[in-house]
Design a protein around this motif. Structure first.
Motif, short mmCIF file in Angstrom:
data_model
loop_
_atom_site.label_atom_id
_atom_site.label_comp_id
_atom_site.label_asym_id
_atom_site.label_seq_id
_atom_site.Cartn_x
_atom_site.Cartn_y
_atom_site.Cartn_z
N GLY A 586 22.10 37.82 64.93
CA GLY A 586 23.59 36.94 64.67
C GLY A 586 23.74 38.35 64.63
O GLY A 586 25.69 38.31 64.49
N GLY A 587 22.54 39.56 64.26
CA GLY A 587 23.79 40.71 63.84
C GLY A 587 24.32 41.41 64.54
O GLY A 587 25.34 42.53 64.49
N ALA A 588 23.57 41.70 65.71
CA ALA A 588 24.19 42.20 67.05
C ALA A 588 25.32 41.67 67.77
O ALA A 588 26.22 42.25 67.87
CB ALA A 588 22.95 41.85 68.01
N GLU A 589 25.50 39.85 67.45
CA GLU A 589 26.20 39.58 67.85
C GLU A 589 27.93 39.89 67.01
O GLU A 589 28.82 39.93 67.20
CB GLU A 589 26.65 37.88 67.93
N PRO A 616 19.38 34.17 72.14
CA PRO A 616 20.87 34.13 71.08
C PRO A 616 21.75 32.92 71.43
O PRO A 616 22.40 32.19 72.89
CB PRO A 616 21.66 35.30 71.74
N ALA A 617 22.65 32.92 70.00
CA ALA A 617 23.71 32.02 70.24
C ALA A 617 24.75 31.96 69.84
O ALA A 617 25.30 30.89 69.11
CB ALA A 617 22.69 30.39 69.82
N GLY A 618 24.87 32.70 68.98
CA GLY A 618 26.22 33.48 68.71
C GLY A 618 27.53 33.93 69.22
O GLY A 618 28.40 34.61 67.99
N GLY A 619 26.96 34.25 70.26
CA GLY A 619 27.84 34.33 71.68
C GLY A 619 27.19 36.36 72.06
O GLY A 619 28.34 36.15 73.07
N GLY A 620 25.94 36.48 71.47
CA GLY A 620 25.54 37.27 72.14
C GLY A 620 25.51 37.07 73.61
O GLY A 620 25.60 38.39 74.34
N CYS A 621 24.96 36.51 74.23
CA CYS A 621 24.89 36.06 75.52
C CYS A 621 25.93 36.49 76.19
O CYS A 621 26.08 36.48 77.51
CB CYS A 621 24.41 34.18 76.07
N LYS A 622 26.84 35.46 75.96
CA LYS A 622 28.55 35.39 76.70
C LYS A 622 29.32 37.25 75.85
O LYS A 622 29.54 37.34 77.85
CB LYS A 622 29.23 34.69 75.85
N GLU A 623 28.84 37.48 75.46
CA GLU A 623 29.54 39.30 75.21
C GLU A 623 28.59 40.15 76.58
O GLU A 623 29.45 41.49 77.02
CB GLU A 623 29.40 39.20 73.85
N GLN A 767 23.23 24.81 73.38
CA GLN A 767 22.60 23.41 74.44
C GLN A 767 21.43 24.25 74.39
O GLN A 767 20.22 23.76 73.95
CB GLN A 767 23.30 23.52 75.76
N MET A 768 20.91 25.58 74.91
CA MET A 768 19.74 25.69 74.90
C MET A 768 18.76 25.77 73.54
O MET A 768 17.84 26.00 73.80
CB MET A 768 19.28 26.89 75.81
N PHE A 769 19.78 26.47 72.84
CA PHE A 769 19.22 26.92 71.30
C PHE A 769 18.34 25.70 71.09
O PHE A 769 17.43 25.98 70.12
CB PHE A 769 19.98 27.38 71.16
N LEU A 770 19.36 24.53 70.22
CA LEU A 770 18.38 23.82 70.25
C LEU A 770 17.89 22.51 71.10
O LEU A 770 17.25 22.29 70.27
CB LEU A 770 20.42 22.98 70.46
#
Length: 794
Positions: A586-589, A616-623, A767-770
């Protein structure tokens, strides 16, 4: 005359010389690295350039392979040109700074200076990295102009990582040269610069040699084990985990003995010097040196790594029998009572109220260190601040000796020291008698030369949260984060949780920051002065919520984090992130959530969630899709698979950049982001960057659609995952995590590629995180990490 350093010559390619060359190359400064021609060349090799550079090449190769890495990224080696002192010496005429790092003997150094004077260009600066030879003697016999441009520049090993740079002018050094090198050392090299008097071993090594010798001798005389000493001389007292004997193993027993042996004859006037010849310590060190037990370099010293039943153990030396044994856990009542106290001053005060062996050891060694600091400071330093900074920057101590004395109470501690048989320097007694009860107070320090308080040196480029709070600039606070007014319309959003791990309070304060940004400020900076920027999400809270089945609350908390990072990224006014040290998960995100970043060069960024069985589920994959995949796929006929495999592999293997430059290559930072060498200047430069964006009328980043590669690429990744599982390179659970990750990165099982809304990817992340959190093996990984600090492969 103005000075500018565009090219440097480093003469001497050993451990220190190679490290200095690497540090300069990391900054982007071309370096010539020179050493001698091998003395054992065969006749057939004497005209062979490669053979003549064989020694410097081997030393360079050793530097490049060393860990921790000297080079911030591999291609920085291209800035280092190798040569030898016969064929290439005249090329130093092109250099603006010439650094001598050869053998620690006066005559060879003086001979080298005579050669340098024959070829150096006018205005070039010459320095020696000697750790103890008087600087003025090295320049004996040189011209007035040479001496005016000559001084000591004592780096600490490894130069890339250790902050301290001792600069030692002579009486002949030009004030302009000194001022330039202090500024260059601070702003360009990123160092904490201390200007020392030209005395043996300068400040840091003089202090640590004497005090370290006392610590060792006291331990041996009083029957403390190696493990006991290191248990009470590490983080407990504000020192690194290497403590005492682990530090000797790291540095090398031979190096430490060499320093002490050279220092002893150089300080006949020092009342404390006999501790360098302490009988028990010298006997033990001599026996270890004879056996070749020099520490890490010889795979054993005070510690020895052994395998027992397939498990790694660290055994310690028993000085009485000269054998190694597995030490029992070290337990002291005093340590157990105070170890959870976070503030060093309170922890030390409480510790010293005890009377057990741990408290006795800390009391004796602390009183000795304070006594010697007060005794030696007038000889070696211009002020007490430099002594404190040298200890903090050179040895990563949380506080210097005079700061510690203030924590314990100056007058009270002086009385206790004298009662215990430790001398208190006359100037300290005079200070107390005059009613001055602190070495530091109200932004000032006590000047032992005048008996008055003078203002602490100010660096306008160094913004600290403590100073903002002291000046009444804190605007909001909860359990994990704060907001501060940095001035000039810039708001600071600061994490201050344990390890700065992201929790609900940090997210809530982020939303408050956005509200205040919209109504009261022109720009926002996200940064802090903690040990790390942010180590990721609070996995303890995630694990507990999952264990209790709070799935709706978990989904909402993940969406809240996604919403925060998305809104920060697209805020109506500039948002600048200012990461340093670890920025993981989450720090990277959070780093990627800003408009731009101003990162410390020692920033280690990575999406490491797979280590606890998650993605990653705080926007890391998207970014990373936006940063790495989108640009490629905006090119006609581009092939997405190679870059998709790169992104997938980096996340699936929890790859983190080992420097800000590597983080840029991995996509966590961009070419437009700023990398600063001096982390003390990071927040000020982030503020400056934010104000530049405001002045330029910069518009918020547009919401980009994300390229979703779809089914074909997804199945290609699946095939690779299956191959790893079949080859026993990945467990069944590893493969499950990887397939969930691949699903997110490819946008799911789309029948064909598509450009999708970023929230489509964010929803898949969540979804995948959960789904992974529902897996018992993921929860086992989380628990194992919390209990051991190490990842579990299950």
């Amino acid at each position: 005359m103005s000075y500018d350093i565009r090219k440097v010559a480093v003469i001497g390619a050993g451990t220190m010389g190679g490290g200095i060359a690497a540090h300069l190359a990391n900054i982007g400064i071309p370096v010539m690295l020179l050493d001698i021609i091998p003395p054992d060349l065969a006749d057939a090799e004497k005209d062979n350039p490669q053979a003549r550079n064989r020694l410097v090449q081997s030393l360079f190769d050793r530097m490049a392979k060393a860990r921790p890495a000297n080079l911030a990224r591999a291609d920085r080696a291209d800035l280092i040109t190798l040569g030898n002192l016969e064929d290439d010496f005249e090329q130093i005429a092109d250099c603006d700074w010439i650094v001598e790092v050869i053998i620690e003997k006066l005559a060879p150094k003086q001979a080298l200076m005579a050669r340098i004077e024959q070829v150096r260009k006018p205005g070039s600066i010459i320095s020696s990295n000697t750790s103890g030879i008087p600087i003025s003697q090295i320049a004996d016999g040189r011209s007035d102009d040479f001496k005016a441009h000559f001084l000591g520049t004592h780096f600490f090993n490894p130069p890339r990582y250790l902050k301290l740079l001792e600069i030692i002018p002579t009486a002949d050094t030009s004030p302009a040269v000194l001022d330039f090198m202090v500024q260059f050392g601070t702003d360009v090299l990123g160092k904490g610069v201390v200007v020392c008097k030209d005395t043996p071993n300068f400040i840091a090594n003089r202090f640590i040699a004497i005090v370290g010798s006392f610590v060792s001798e006291y331990a041996l005389e009083n029957g403390y084990t190696i493990a006991e000493v290191d248990a009470v001389t590490g983080p407990l007292v504000g020192h690194p985990k290497t403590a005492t004997f682990r530090l000797t193993d790291l540095v090398g027993l031979d190096v430490m003995m060499h320093v002490n042996n050279n220092l002893y004859p150089a300080i006949p006037h020092d009342n404390y010097r006999e501790v360098l010849k302490s009988p028990r310590t010298n006997e033990l060190n001599g026996q270890m040196a004879e056996q070749g037990w020099l520490g890490n370099k010889s795979n054993q010293g005070f510690y020895k790594q052994v395998k027992v039943g397939g498990q790694r153990e660290f055994h310690t030396l028993d000085p009485e029998t000269m054998t190694y044994f597995n030490p029992p856990s070290v337990r002291f009542d005093s340590v157990g009572a105070v170890r959870k106290i976070e503030n060093l001053d309170e922890r030390l005060r409480q510790l010293l109220t005890f009377e057990d062996r741990a408290a006795e050891f800390v009391r004796a060694t602390t009183y000795y260190a304070l006594a010697y600091a007060a005794y030696v400071t007038p000889e070696i330093a211009h002020n007490i601040v430099d002594v404190d900074n040298a200890n903090k920057w050179g040895f990563a101590h949380e506080a210097g000796p005079f700061e510690i004395w203030d924590m314990l109470g100056v007058a009270e501690t002086a009385q206790k020291m004298e009662a215990a048989g430790y001398d208190v320097a006359g100037w300290v007694k005079e200070m107390v008698a005059a009613g001055h009860n602190h070495f530091y107070q109200n932004g000032q320090y006590y000047n032992f030369q005048t008996g008055t308080y003078v203002d602490l040196p100010q660096d306008d480029k160094h913004i600290t949260v403590a100073a903002l709070i002291k000046n009444g600039k804190q605007l909001a606070q909860n359990g994990s984060a704060r907001l501060h007014d940095m001035g000039d319309g810039v708001l600071l959003y600061e994490f201050n949780a344990k390890m700065n791990a992201i929790d609900a309070d940090i997210v809530a304060m982020g939303n408050t920051a956005l509200d205040r940004l919209n109504t009261d400020f022109d720009a926002l900076v996200i940064g802090n002065n903690g040990d790390n920027f942010c180590v990721g999400a609070n996995i303890a809270m995630v694990g507990m919520a999952a264990a209790q089945g709070f799935w709706d609350q978990l989904e909402q908390s993940i969406k809240d984090l996604q919403t925060l990072t998305f809104n920060l990224r697209h805020a109506p006014k500039p948002v600048v992130t200012a990461p340093h040290q670890m920025a993981l998960g989450g720090g990277a995100e959070m780093v990627m959530a800003g408009w731009t970043a101003v990162a410390d060069h020692e920033t280690y960024i990575g999406l490491v969630e797979v280590g606890v069985g998650l993605i990653p589920a705080g926007g890391g994959c998207k970014e990373l899709l936006r940063r790495k995949i989108n640009p490629v796929m905006k090119t006609a006929n581009a092939d997405v698979l190679p870059v998709m495999q790169e992104v997938f592999q980096n996340i699936a293997t929890a790859k983190a950049g080992t420097s800000a430059w590597e983080a840029r290559e991995l996509g966590f930072l961009t070419d437009q982001d700023t990398i600063v060498m001096n982390s003390d200047h990071r927040l000020a430069k982030a503020k400056h960057k934010a104000l530049q964006l405001v002045a330029a009328g910069a518009r918020p980043p547009e919401v980009e659609k994300i390229y979703a590669a779809g089914r074909d690429v997804l199945y290609a990744l699946y095939l690779g995952i299956q191959s790893f599982e079949w080859g026993n390179y990945a467990s069944v659970h590893d493969a499950l995590i990887s397939r969930k990750l691949a699903t997110v990165l490819c946008g799911g099982d789309l029948s064909e590629p598509a450009w999708v809304d970023p929230w489509y990817i964010l929803d898949l992340e969540r979804q995948m995180f959960l789904e992974l959190l529902h897996e018992e093996k993921t929860r086992d990984r989380i628990m194992h990490m919390l209990q051991t600090g190490k990842p579990l492969r299950n």
